[in-house]
Design an enzyme around this catalytic site. Structure first.
Site, PDB file in Angstrom:
ATOM      1  N   HIS A   1     -21.234  13.339 -12.639  1.00  0.00           N
ATOM      2  CA  HIS A   1     -20.444  14.426 -13.223  1.00  0.00           C
ATOM      3  C   HIS A   1     -21.227  15.739 -13.222  1.00  0.00           C
ATOM      4  O   HIS A   1     -20.732  16.776 -12.767  1.00  0.00           O
ATOM      5  CB  HIS A   1     -20.047  14.035 -14.644  1.00  0.00           C
ATOM      6  CG  HIS A   1     -19.129  15.006 -15.323  1.00  0.00           C
ATOM      7  ND1 HIS A   1     -17.785  14.754 -15.524  1.00  0.00           N
ATOM      8  CD2 HIS A   1     -19.349  16.236 -15.873  1.00  0.00           C
ATOM      9  CE1 HIS A   1     -17.231  15.773 -16.152  1.00  0.00           C
ATOM     10  NE2 HIS A   1     -18.168  16.689 -16.373  1.00  0.00           N
ATOM     11  N   GLU A   2     -22.471  15.700 -13.737  1.00  0.00           N
ATOM     12  CA  GLU A   2     -23.240  16.939 -13.853  1.00  0.00           C
ATOM     13  C   GLU A   2     -23.671  17.460 -12.491  1.00  0.00           C
ATOM     14  O   GLU A   2     -23.727  18.679 -12.277  1.00  0.00           O
ATOM     15  CB  GLU A   2     -24.454  16.727 -14.754  1.00  0.00           C
ATOM     16  CG  GLU A   2     -24.139  16.180 -16.136  1.00  0.00           C
ATOM     17  CD  GLU A   2     -22.987  16.884 -16.845  1.00  0.00           C
ATOM     18  OE1 GLU A   2     -22.801  18.102 -16.640  1.00  0.00           O
ATOM     19  OE2 GLU A   2     -22.258  16.219 -17.600  1.00  0.00           O
TER      20      GLU A   2
ATOM     21  N   HIS B   1     -20.845  19.391 -10.932  1.00  0.00           N
ATOM     22  CA  HIS B   1     -20.681  20.727 -11.512  1.00  0.00           C
ATOM     23  C   HIS B   1     -21.473  21.796 -10.758  1.00  0.00           C
ATOM     24  O   HIS B   1     -21.140  22.984 -10.856  1.00  0.00           O
ATOM     25  CB  HIS B   1     -21.128  20.735 -12.970  1.00  0.00           C
ATOM     26  CG  HIS B   1     -20.041  20.413 -13.944  1.00  0.00           C
ATOM     27  ND1 HIS B   1     -18.807  21.038 -13.920  1.00  0.00           N
ATOM     28  CD2 HIS B   1     -20.013  19.562 -15.010  1.00  0.00           C
ATOM     29  CE1 HIS B   1     -18.065  20.567 -14.916  1.00  0.00           C
ATOM     30  NE2 HIS B   1     -18.766  19.673 -15.586  1.00  0.00           N
TER      31      HIS B   1
ATOM     32  N   GLU C   1     -14.082  21.005 -15.325  1.00  0.00           N
ATOM     33  CA  GLU C   1     -14.164  19.645 -15.862  1.00  0.00           C
ATOM     34  C   GLU C   1     -13.281  18.633 -15.126  1.00  0.00           C
ATOM     35  O   GLU C   1     -13.655  17.472 -14.979  1.00  0.00           O
ATOM     36  CB  GLU C   1     -13.842  19.658 -17.360  1.00  0.00           C
ATOM     37  CG  GLU C   1     -14.745  20.580 -18.184  1.00  0.00           C
ATOM     38  CD  GLU C   1     -16.224  20.269 -18.043  1.00  0.00           C
ATOM     39  OE1 GLU C   1     -16.564  19.182 -17.523  1.00  0.00           O
ATOM     40  OE2 GLU C   1     -17.047  21.104 -18.457  1.00  0.00           O
TER      41      GLU C   1
ATOM     42  N   TYR D   1     -10.362  16.989 -19.177  1.00  0.00           N
ATOM     43  CA  TYR D   1     -11.173  16.337 -18.154  1.00  0.00           C
ATOM     44  C   TYR D   1     -10.337  15.353 -17.331  1.00  0.00           C
ATOM     45  O   TYR D   1     -10.280  15.445 -16.093  1.00  0.00           O
ATOM     46  CB  TYR D   1     -12.335  15.586 -18.803  1.00  0.00           C
ATOM     47  CG  TYR D   1     -13.384  16.451 -19.461  1.00  0.00           C
ATOM     48  CD1 TYR D   1     -14.723  16.345 -19.082  1.00  0.00           C
ATOM     49  CD2 TYR D   1     -13.075  17.354 -20.470  1.00  0.00           C
ATOM     50  CE1 TYR D   1     -15.715  17.098 -19.681  1.00  0.00           C
ATOM     51  CE2 TYR D   1     -14.044  18.115 -21.073  1.00  0.00           C
ATOM     52  CZ  TYR D   1     -15.367  17.995 -20.680  1.00  0.00           C
ATOM     53  OH  TYR D   1     -16.337  18.763 -21.288  1.00  0.00           O
TER      54      TYR D   1
END
Length: 489
Positions: free
Chosen positions: A341-342, A345, A364, A417
């Site tokens: 996920h990070e 980003h 998100e 999200y």
């Protein structure tokens, strides 16, 4: 309270300004903000062309009190001297900016810290403070498109900014350690800035701490310098980066590189956590390789994870150096989805950044869908399976959410999200895999380093697929009712 504290000293500021040109004189209103005087009207000159004070608010839908007008920042050079035992920060910020209009003054976001000096183009400038802003009065007005430098010297004990609903964001001191997690409003907790995601810049961050401490910050470690029991850590990141993505983490860290990716991967974690880190983050290079294939080349010069000796509850996508707490380590890869996920980003949120916090689903929803893509690739549940389970869960909710404009309080609601991810899966099923991944790759590459909106994404998807997709996005983003997923292609 005097000008160097948490208040706006009308008397002292007006006294300092008395020697300056009359035009655009700044005073403090009852709320502590600047009020420009009307100034003289010059015969034969357009009033709009006269220098004026840049706005102390932004046009943001959710946080207009953060951000400022009248200029664009291109670079921050931050010099921070921090004493962990006392929590005292003594610092300076050299800000390079360009005026977007003729300016007689401007403001910066800065939370509570004491300001001792402001210089513009190396000339002392008048200034005033309230709890959240630094107001600067220029000796010489700036012309539109004129480049200038602002030096701010400041000090104090930084603390987090309290959000409207009570949570805190920004500089957090825990015992003798520091963690900076600023999304969405925490940048001003530790440096003066134009705190809005639409004004992105490059950064140089120098942090001086006792030699027993280490520092992890954005970008490449340019070097360290030891002197008299202190170490200065110098990090450089050309950006562009929004202020909420800047981070400094001070504590005891072990630094380690990872092989297996085209992109240099460097990580930091607490001493004694090497074995857990090696397991839980062991597939980070493989995730990077997958995302480069799906989304296009990684947009920055370096990447890695910093694990802080605190429980963060949720990690954060600080640019080039995503931030995790020790609570994300379990030795079982049980939270590997956060790693994906990070990292996602860095493309969606950091390189391609929302122009307004209303469009947060573009950050998100995309990162959540990237979790599903990694799961699909690595032998876990398929994206179809994730979508079906998520749709079933959301369908049982008593009330939906308009994720295209969720409101300030719901920005980080789980439904933003997962319904954002469902929106992308609905697009994938509608246009097919080839067209869908072309949309994602071209979106991240065509808008690299830029700011975007939902409307721009919809237009981009329609252009790339040559399809009328606005009704699809309208139903998924701007209605509370949950649409049915399109059938698989």
């Amino acid at each position: 309270m005097d000008m160097h504290g948490n208040g706006c000293s009308r008397r002292r500021f007006l006294a300092a300004a008395a020697a300056l040109p009359v035009m655009g004189l700044v005073a403090c209103d009852s709320g502590g903000g600047p009020v420009p005087s009307s100034g003289p009207v010059v015969s034969g000159t357009s009033q709009a062309a006269l220098p004026s004070v840049g706005g102390s608010t932004s046009a943001d839908s959710y946080y207009p009190s953060h951000g400022n007008g009248g200029y664009r920042v291109s670079h921050y050079a931050l010099d921070l001297h921090y004493t962990p035992d006392t929590g005292v920060l003594v610092a300076s910020a050299l800000i390079t900016a360009t005026a977007s209009q003729p300016l007689s003054g401007f403001s910066l976001d800065l939370h509570e810290l004491d300001v001792t000096e402001v210089r513009v183009a190396d000339v002392p400038a008048g200034f005033a403070r309230d709890k959240r802003k630094l107001y600067v009065r220029l000796v010489r007005p700036l012309a539109a498109e004129e480049r200038f430098e602002v030096l701010v010297r400041y000090s104090g004990r930084p603390g987090p900014v309290r959000m409207p609903w009570g949570e805190r964001t920004g500089w957090e001191r825990s015992r003798d350690r520091v963690v900076v997690a600023s999304q969405p409003l925490g940048g001003p907790s530790w440096f003066p800035c134009n705190d809005h995601p639409s004004d992105k810049a490059g950064y140089r961050i120098d942090v001086t701490v006792p030699e027993s401490y280490q520092v992890a910050a954005n970008g490449v470690l340019a070097g360290t310098r030891r002197e008299s029991g202190m170490t200065t850590w110098s990090y450089s990141h050309p950006g562009p980066m929004a202020s909420y993505l800047a981070t400094v983490n001070i504590g005891r860290f072990t630094f380690a590189d990872q092989a297996g990716s085209r992109v240099p991967l460097r990580n930091a974690y607490p001493p004694g956590a090497a074995e857990e880190f090696a397991h839980d983050f062991g597939r980070q290079p493989e995730i990077m390789n997958l995302f480069e294939r799906l989304f296009g080349p990684y947009p920055f010069e370096v990447y890695g994870a910093v694990i802080v000796d605190s429980d963060l509850q949720a990690p954060l996508e600080t640019q080039t150096f995503s931030l995790f707490g020790v609570d994300q380590l379990d030795g079982k890869r049980g939270k590997e989805r956060y790693v994906a996920h990070e990292l996602a980003h860095q493309w969606f949120g950091n390189s391609v950044t929302v122009a307004d916090w209303q469009h947060i689903w573009l950050n998100e929803g995309f990162a959540t869908y990237a979790e599903w893509l990694w799961s699909e690739h690595s032998g876990g549940r398929s994206a179809d399976d994730h979508a079906a389970r998520t749709w079933s869960t959301l369908s049982r909710s008593a009330k939906g959410i308009r994720i295209g404009d969720p409101g300030q309080r719901n920005m980080f609601d789980d439904r933003v999200y997962v319904r954002g991810a469902l929106t992308l899966h609905a697009l994938r099923r509608t246009v097919g895999d080839d067209a869908f991944f072309d949309v994602l790759r071209s979106w991240s590459q065509d808008h690299r380093g830029r700011n975007v909106t939902t409307d721009r994404f919809v237009a981009h998807a329609e252009r790339r697929t040559r399809s009328a997709l606005r009704p699809l996005f309208q139903s998924w983003l701007f209605t509370e009712g949950l649409p049915d997923l399109p059938p698989p292609r």
